[in-house]
Design a protein around this motif. Sequence first.
Motif, PDB file in Angstrom:
ATOM      1  N   HIS A   1       1.366   4.990  67.666  1.00  0.00           N
ATOM      2  CA  HIS A   1       2.528   5.672  68.253  1.00  0.00           C
ATOM      3  C   HIS A   1       3.020   6.730  67.258  1.00  0.00           C
ATOM      4  O   HIS A   1       3.772   6.435  66.338  1.00  0.00           O
ATOM      5  CB  HIS A   1       3.641   4.673  68.552  1.00  0.00           C
ATOM      6  CG  HIS A   1       4.890   5.299  69.090  1.00  0.00           C
ATOM      7  ND1 HIS A   1       4.932   5.954  70.312  1.00  0.00           N
ATOM      8  CD2 HIS A   1       6.134   5.395  68.573  1.00  0.00           C
ATOM      9  CE1 HIS A   1       6.148   6.416  70.513  1.00  0.00           C
ATOM     10  NE2 HIS A   1       6.895   6.090  69.471  1.00  0.00           N
ATOM     11  N   TYR A   2       2.576   7.957  67.473  1.00  0.00           N
ATOM     12  CA  TYR A   2       2.962   9.042  66.583  1.00  0.00           C
ATOM     13  C   TYR A   2       4.351   9.559  66.964  1.00  0.00           C
ATOM     14  O   TYR A   2       4.655   9.775  68.132  1.00  0.00           O
ATOM     15  CB  TYR A   2       1.944  10.170  66.643  1.00  0.00           C
ATOM     16  CG  TYR A   2       0.592   9.786  66.077  1.00  0.00           C
ATOM     17  CD1 TYR A   2       0.373   9.753  64.706  1.00  0.00           C
ATOM     18  CD2 TYR A   2      -0.454   9.416  66.916  1.00  0.00           C
ATOM     19  CE1 TYR A   2      -0.853   9.376  64.176  1.00  0.00           C
ATOM     20  CE2 TYR A   2      -1.684   9.029  66.402  1.00  0.00           C
ATOM     21  CZ  TYR A   2      -1.877   9.010  65.032  1.00  0.00           C
ATOM     22  OH  TYR A   2      -3.087   8.633  64.518  1.00  0.00           O
ATOM     23  N   ILE A   3       5.171   9.746  65.949  1.00  0.00           N
ATOM     24  CA  ILE A   3       6.555  10.148  66.159  1.00  0.00           C
ATOM     25  C   ILE A   3       6.679  11.670  66.109  1.00  0.00           C
ATOM     26  O   ILE A   3       6.177  12.329  65.191  1.00  0.00           O
ATOM     27  CB  ILE A   3       7.463   9.518  65.084  1.00  0.00           C
ATOM     28  CG1 ILE A   3       7.476   7.993  65.263  1.00  0.00           C
ATOM     29  CG2 ILE A   3       8.878  10.084  65.142  1.00  0.00           C
ATOM     30  CD1 ILE A   3       8.155   7.256  64.128  1.00  0.00           C
ATOM     31  N   LYS A   4       7.341  12.217  67.110  1.00  0.00           N
ATOM     32  CA  LYS A   4       7.611  13.652  67.160  1.00  0.00           C
ATOM     33  C   LYS A   4       9.080  13.900  66.814  1.00  0.00           C
ATOM     34  O   LYS A   4       9.956  13.157  67.256  1.00  0.00           O
ATOM     35  CB  LYS A   4       7.312  14.217  68.553  1.00  0.00           C
ATOM     36  CG  LYS A   4       5.868  13.986  69.016  1.00  0.00           C
ATOM     37  CD  LYS A   4       4.881  14.696  68.107  1.00  0.00           C
ATOM     38  CE  LYS A   4       3.444  14.496  68.585  1.00  0.00           C
ATOM     39  NZ  LYS A   4       2.456  15.130  67.672  1.00  0.00           N
ATOM     40  N   ILE A   5       9.336  14.933  66.052  1.00  0.00           N
ATOM     41  CA  ILE A   5      10.713  15.245  65.632  1.00  0.00           C
ATOM     42  C   ILE A   5      11.264  16.350  66.529  1.00  0.00           C
ATOM     43  O   ILE A   5      10.796  17.497  66.470  1.00  0.00           O
ATOM     44  CB  ILE A   5      10.756  15.697  64.163  1.00  0.00           C
ATOM     45  CG1 ILE A   5      10.151  14.611  63.261  1.00  0.00           C
ATOM     46  CG2 ILE A   5      12.192  16.007  63.743  1.00  0.00           C
ATOM     47  CD1 ILE A   5      10.061  15.010  61.801  1.00  0.00           C
ATOM     48  N   PRO A   6      12.264  16.049  67.354  1.00  0.00           N
ATOM     49  CA  PRO A   6      12.830  17.052  68.268  1.00  0.00           C
ATOM     50  C   PRO A   6      13.891  17.916  67.576  1.00  0.00           C
ATOM     51  O   PRO A   6      15.088  17.808  67.864  1.00  0.00           O
ATOM     52  CB  PRO A   6      13.437  16.190  69.374  1.00  0.00           C
ATOM     53  CG  PRO A   6      13.891  14.956  68.647  1.00  0.00           C
ATOM     54  CD  PRO A   6      12.881  14.711  67.557  1.00  0.00           C
TER      55      PRO A   6
ATOM     56  N   ALA B   1       7.645  17.692  60.592  1.00  0.00           N
ATOM     57  CA  ALA B   1       7.278  17.959  61.986  1.00  0.00           C
ATOM     58  C   ALA B   1       5.842  18.443  62.121  1.00  0.00           C
ATOM     59  O   ALA B   1       5.257  18.365  63.204  1.00  0.00           O
ATOM     60  CB  ALA B   1       8.239  18.979  62.592  1.00  0.00           C
ATOM     61  N   THR B   2       5.262  18.924  61.033  1.00  0.00           N
ATOM     62  CA  THR B   2       3.882  19.406  61.054  1.00  0.00           C
ATOM     63  C   THR B   2       2.895  18.306  60.637  1.00  0.00           C
ATOM     64  O   THR B   2       1.686  18.549  60.609  1.00  0.00           O
ATOM     65  CB  THR B   2       3.716  20.614  60.111  1.00  0.00           C
ATOM     66  OG1 THR B   2       3.897  20.178  58.738  1.00  0.00           O
ATOM     67  CG2 THR B   2       4.729  21.690  60.428  1.00  0.00           C
TER      68      THR B   2
ATOM     69  N   LYS C   1       1.749  13.910  60.545  1.00  0.00           N
ATOM     70  CA  LYS C   1       1.716  12.716  61.380  1.00  0.00           C
ATOM     71  C   LYS C   1       2.649  11.656  60.790  1.00  0.00           C
ATOM     72  O   LYS C   1       2.639  11.416  59.580  1.00  0.00           O
ATOM     73  CB  LYS C   1       0.292  12.188  61.503  1.00  0.00           C
ATOM     74  CG  LYS C   1      -0.613  13.114  62.311  1.00  0.00           C
ATOM     75  CD  LYS C   1      -2.000  12.537  62.501  1.00  0.00           C
ATOM     76  CE  LYS C   1      -2.840  13.448  63.385  1.00  0.00           C
ATOM     77  NZ  LYS C   1      -4.211  12.931  63.599  1.00  0.00           N
TER      78      LYS C   1
ATOM     79  N   TYR D   1       1.173   8.187  56.598  1.00  0.00           N
ATOM     80  CA  TYR D   1       1.959   8.222  57.833  1.00  0.00           C
ATOM     81  C   TYR D   1       3.231   7.394  57.682  1.00  0.00           C
ATOM     82  O   TYR D   1       4.315   7.788  58.142  1.00  0.00           O
ATOM     83  CB  TYR D   1       1.153   7.667  59.017  1.00  0.00           C
ATOM     84  CG  TYR D   1      -0.104   8.430  59.364  1.00  0.00           C
ATOM     85  CD1 TYR D   1      -0.391   9.671  58.793  1.00  0.00           C
ATOM     86  CD2 TYR D   1      -1.034   7.899  60.265  1.00  0.00           C
ATOM     87  CE1 TYR D   1      -1.556  10.358  59.114  1.00  0.00           C
ATOM     88  CE2 TYR D   1      -2.197   8.582  60.598  1.00  0.00           C
ATOM     89  CZ  TYR D   1      -2.449   9.810  60.019  1.00  0.00           C
ATOM     90  OH  TYR D   1      -3.606  10.481  60.345  1.00  0.00           O
TER      91      TYR D   1
ATOM     92  N   TYR E   1      18.804   9.168  67.198  1.00  0.00           N
ATOM     93  CA  TYR E   1      17.360   9.425  67.182  1.00  0.00           C
ATOM     94  C   TYR E   1      16.677   8.478  66.202  1.00  0.00           C
ATOM     95  O   TYR E   1      15.607   7.927  66.496  1.00  0.00           O
ATOM     96  CB  TYR E   1      17.062  10.873  66.801  1.00  0.00           C
ATOM     97  CG  TYR E   1      15.593  11.100  66.552  1.00  0.00           C
ATOM     98  CD1 TYR E   1      14.679  11.113  67.600  1.00  0.00           C
ATOM     99  CD2 TYR E   1      15.112  11.240  65.250  1.00  0.00           C
ATOM    100  CE1 TYR E   1      13.321  11.272  67.366  1.00  0.00           C
ATOM    101  CE2 TYR E   1      13.758  11.394  65.011  1.00  0.00           C
ATOM    102  CZ  TYR E   1      12.865  11.411  66.073  1.00  0.00           C
ATOM    103  OH  TYR E   1      11.523  11.555  65.834  1.00  0.00           O
TER     104      TYR E   1
END
Length: 203
Positions: A53-58, A84-85, A87, A114, A147
């Motif tokens: 489950h890779y986390i994306k930063i909004p 953000a760039t 994993k 990670y 978040y």
Amino acid sequence: MIIGFFASFIGFTIIISVFLKRNSRQSREQVQRFWAREAEANSVRRKSLDGLHYIKIPLEDFPTQLLPENPVVTECIDILKTLATQKIVNLTGWSNTDLKLEYGTANITLLSDYDQNFTLLVRTLQKWADALIESQYMEEATVLMEYAISVETDVSRTYYLLADYWLSQGEDCQVERLIKTAEGLHSASKEPIVRKLREKLNK
């Protein structure tokens, strides 16, 4: 009386001796199990990491426009832009042996990276939130902390500050939500966080 004392002393000594031998045997067995498991883990071949489950930063959802001259805020934003760039995966509670058994020895360095990215993420989010709170931007700080909760941070301060905020708003159900999230953590911080949140809720 002296004979009774010596008899008691000898009996006590025997009990202690038996206890120490038992503990020693259990310790040896634990060590043997550890090394057996480690040997098994070291033989596991590389496996795909696609299922993580890779986390994306909004970043677009965060209050990046606030306090542009604050060095703490700008530092946090820069860190998050860099993260953000990369994993990011929450592997809290996984030992290196667990990771090698699940994903193969060859992936351990990547997985450690990670996980370190995750630790940096949640700490940076709280650092940024603290700077906003200090400047009276509590609502904006909650965006960052919520978040962090959504990705299952184990930073206790995040839970406590959010709990205080929601209680001040009369939103007890939000604290119950925080407790539920904390109960699912795979971290040594789990129990103290849950206990403190329940104390806050029941005051």
